[in-house]
Design a protein around this motif. Sequence first.
Motif, PDB file in Angstrom:
ATOM      1  N   ASP A   1       1.388  13.383  -4.813  1.00 53.51           N
ATOM      2  CA  ASP A   1       2.164  13.178  -3.514  1.00 53.51           C
ATOM      3  C   ASP A   1       3.130  12.017  -3.742  1.00 53.51           C
ATOM      4  O   ASP A   1       2.975  11.073  -4.357  1.00 53.51           O
ATOM      5  CB  ASP A   1       1.063  12.652  -2.446  1.00 53.51           C
ATOM      6  N   LEU A   2       4.404  12.461  -3.161  1.00 57.82           N
ATOM      7  CA  LEU A   2       5.502  11.701  -3.284  1.00 57.82           C
ATOM      8  C   LEU A   2       5.288  10.185  -2.365  1.00 57.82           C
ATOM      9  O   LEU A   2       4.744  10.467  -1.352  1.00 57.82           O
ATOM     10  CB  LEU A   2       6.777  12.359  -2.858  1.00 57.82           C
ATOM     11  N   ASN A   3       5.786   9.345  -2.775  1.00 57.14           N
ATOM     12  CA  ASN A   3       5.554   7.707  -2.103  1.00 57.14           C
ATOM     13  C   ASN A   3       6.903   7.797  -1.050  1.00 57.14           C
ATOM     14  O   ASN A   3       7.903   7.216  -1.620  1.00 57.14           O
ATOM     15  CB  ASN A   3       5.578   6.836  -3.004  1.00 57.14           C
ATOM     16  N   TRP A   4       6.991   8.483   0.031  1.00 52.95           N
ATOM     17  CA  TRP A   4       7.630   8.220   1.242  1.00 52.95           C
ATOM     18  C   TRP A   4       8.151   6.703   1.768  1.00 52.95           C
ATOM     19  O   TRP A   4       9.239   6.502   2.276  1.00 52.95           O
ATOM     20  CB  TRP A   4       7.695   9.112   2.333  1.00 52.95           C
ATOM     21  N   GLU A   5       7.160   5.704   1.412  1.00 53.29           N
ATOM     22  CA  GLU A   5       7.556   4.630   1.572  1.00 53.29           C
ATOM     23  C   GLU A   5       8.734   3.939   0.733  1.00 53.29           C
ATOM     24  O   GLU A   5       9.259   2.985   1.059  1.00 53.29           O
ATOM     25  CB  GLU A   5       6.411   3.459   1.335  1.00 53.29           C
ATOM     26  N   ASN A   6       9.017   4.479  -0.172  1.00 49.84           N
ATOM     27  CA  ASN A   6      10.022   4.068  -1.064  1.00 49.84           C
ATOM     28  C   ASN A   6      11.339   4.828  -0.662  1.00 49.84           C
ATOM     29  O   ASN A   6      11.512   5.832  -0.696  1.00 49.84           O
ATOM     30  CB  ASN A   6       9.749   4.628  -2.707  1.00 49.84           C
TER      31      ASN A   6
ATOM     32  N   THR B   1      -0.797   2.735   3.933  1.00 48.23           N
ATOM     33  CA  THR B   1      -1.119   2.538   2.341  1.00 48.23           C
ATOM     34  C   THR B   1      -2.154   1.169   2.410  1.00 48.23           C
ATOM     35  O   THR B   1      -2.621   0.727   1.454  1.00 48.23           O
ATOM     36  CB  THR B   1       0.146   2.191   1.709  1.00 48.23           C
ATOM     37  N   THR B   2      -2.843   1.012   3.514  1.00 48.31           N
ATOM     38  CA  THR B   2      -3.814   0.126   3.565  1.00 48.31           C
ATOM     39  C   THR B   2      -5.260   0.681   3.176  1.00 48.31           C
ATOM     40  O   THR B   2      -6.132   0.076   2.839  1.00 48.31           O
ATOM     41  CB  THR B   2      -4.138  -0.458   5.043  1.00 48.31           C
ATOM     42  N   TRP B   3      -5.088   2.142   3.238  1.00 43.77           N
ATOM     43  CA  TRP B   3      -6.203   3.194   2.798  1.00 43.77           C
ATOM     44  C   TRP B   3      -7.358   2.676   3.462  1.00 43.77           C
ATOM     45  O   TRP B   3      -8.464   2.481   2.775  1.00 43.77           O
ATOM     46  CB  TRP B   3      -6.456   2.970   1.198  1.00 43.77           C
TER      47      TRP B   3
ATOM     48  N   PRO C   1       1.751   5.983   9.952  1.00 45.02           N
ATOM     49  CA  PRO C   1       2.462   5.098  10.539  1.00 45.02           C
ATOM     50  C   PRO C   1       4.009   5.016  10.656  1.00 45.02           C
ATOM     51  O   PRO C   1       4.650   4.460  11.433  1.00 45.02           O
ATOM     52  CB  PRO C   1       2.115   3.722   9.991  1.00 45.02           C
ATOM     53  N   HIS C   2       4.729   5.587   9.716  1.00 44.06           N
ATOM     54  CA  HIS C   2       6.118   5.742   9.744  1.00 44.06           C
ATOM     55  C   HIS C   2       6.873   7.123   9.680  1.00 44.06           C
ATOM     56  O   HIS C   2       7.698   7.228   9.318  1.00 44.06           O
ATOM     57  CB  HIS C   2       6.420   5.044   8.315  1.00 44.06           C
TER      58      HIS C   2
END
Length: 576
Positions: free
Chosen positions: A198-203, A237-239, A258-259
Motif C-alpha cells: 500500500d502506498l502512503n498517501w499521507e506523504n 495511522t494510529t492503527w 480520516p483524510h
Amino acid sequence: MKNNIFKMALILFATHCVSSQKVKSSDALQQKWWKEAVVYQVYPRSFKDSDGDGVGDIKGIISKLDYIKSLGIDAVWLNPIYSSPNDDNGYDISNYREIMKDFGTMQDFDLLLQEMHKCGIKLIMDLVVNHSSDEHEWFKQSRSSRDNPYRNYYHWWPAEKGKPPYRWSFFDVNSDAWKYDAQTNSYYLHYFSQKQPDLNWENPKVRHEVYDIMRFWLDKGIDGFRMDAFQFASKDTTWPELPKGYEKNIIKYYGVGPHLHEYLQEMNKEVFSKYDIMTVAEGAGSSPEDAMLFVDPDRKELNMAYHFESVDIGKHLKDFGLVKYKAIFSRYDQEFKDKGWLAIFLANHDQPRMVSKFGNDTPKYRAISSKMLSTFIMTMRGTPYYYYGDELGMDNIRFNSIEDYKDLDTRNRYIGLKNKGGDLQAFLEQQKQTSRENGRTPFQWDTTQNAGFTTGTPWLKVNPNYQTINAEAQEKDPNSTLNYFKKLVKLRKQEPAFVYGTYTLLDKENPNVYAYTRELNGKKLLVLLNFSDKEATYNTGFLTLKSKIILGNYQDLINTKTNMLRPYEAKIIELK
C-alpha cells in the motif's frame, strides 16, 4: 376585484419563486456527457487476442471497435493495461507510464485511443493507486534501507516495536496485511496481495507523483478515471484495534480513512478541475449518505459514486430477496434525487456473471432473464455500466478443479483453507457460483475454436457453451439478447426520462416484481420486471386505458390491461 387580482399575482409570484428555487438547488437535471453515457467495461485479457499467444490485447480491441460501436455505447472502461508482473491480473502496477507487454506497446495504445475517438467512443482508464507492485521502482528503493528517500512512500513498521497491529488482508493466505521484510527488519502493509504494498498517501510526495501520472494520461486525451480500491487510500495511522464484526462492513472500518476526502479535493483542484472528464472511485462509502460526500458538486471531489451495496448480496438474489433489493436502490435514489450522480451496474471483473447471480442461467430462462436484467440497468437513474459479454447472456463457467483457476483470490483462499483442514470440496462448489473468474472467461465471438477469441491456448478456459452462445449467431437473430440490448441502448438515448427523470418505486412489497416509473417534463414511463421463474401479478392501479407498451423481452407482447407478467418478463410502458 383588484384584491382578487392582487392575490392571484402573489400566488403566481410565490409559485414561480418556489419552482425556480427548486431547479436552482437541483443538480440532477444539469446535463453532462457522463450522465448520458452508456459505459461498456472491457477486460482486455479476455476480449480479443490478435497474435495467438492466448492473451487478449490492445490490437485485439482495435479489431473489434466496429462491434463495440454497433452496441451504441458511448464510453469504454478499460481494466489496467500498465506494466505489471501480473500477480493480480494487472492490478499490481510496476510502471504507470508503460504498457504491459502482454497487451502491446504505447504506440498500440495511442492508436486505440485515436480510433476510439474517431468512432465517437470515450476511453476511461482504470487507475490503481491505493497500492503498487512490489516490483515498482518506488518500492524497490523503499525496501532497500530505512533512510532511503522513498522509504516513506509506503507504510512500514519496524520489527523492534513488536508485532504490528492486526490488519486483515484480502488476498493473503494467512489473512495478515503486514508482511515481514528481512532486508530492513521491518513489516510493510499490503491490504491485498503481498506483492501489492500500500502506498502512503499521507506523504504529499506520493500524492503529487500520482497527480503527475494522471496528467500524463489525460494529456494523451483519455476521458476519465475509474479509481480502483481508492476507498482504502487513507489509513488511520494510529492503527486502532478493529472492532468485532468489522469483516461484515470492511469499508466502514477499513476504508474511508480520516483524510480521504481531503485527498480527493486536492486531486480535484490539481487535476480533475482542469479537464472535462468522468471520475468515479470504487466503493464510495458504506451508505447513501457516505456516497454523497464523494459526489456532492459543492465539495469538488468526484462526479460519480460507484457503490457495492447492490452487488454485495451473497450468492444469489433469490436468497437475498427482491423486496430488500428494491429498498437498496430506492434509498440511494432518494439521497441522490436532487444532487450528485450514481453508477448503475450488476457485474464487473470482480463479480460472477450477471445472469448467474441475479437472473437464471438454466437453458430455459438464461436468455429471457438476461434481457430482463439489461432492461433494469438501462432504465434506472444513473450511468449504466455494462460488462463485456453480458449482452450475449454469457454465464458462469463453474470450474470443477482448483487447477482451472488463475485468480490469486480463489487460489490463496483454497490454500489457506487446506492449511486449516477445511472442506475444500464445499469451497469449490461455492466458487462455482461466486468466483470472480466466472466473469473473466474469454469473449465468445463465434463457433470456431476457442470461440474466436484466440488461435492459441487461451489464458483462461473458454466456456464450452460458446457453440450456442456467441456474438456471430446473435447478430443474425433479431430476437437475441444482443439485439435486445441494442434496442435498449437506443431507447435510453431517445428517452431523456431514463437519464434525468425522477424515479418512483411502485408496489413496494411485491416479492417478485420490481415496478417503477421514470418521469420527466410530463412524460411518464413505467418499467415492470418479474425477477422470478413463475408468473407474477402486480398492482395495476398505476395503469391507464391509454397505456402503450414500448418494449418488452417476450416476442409476443401482452397488452397493458393484464396485471400478469410471465417468468422474467420485462415491459416498458408509456403512461398517457
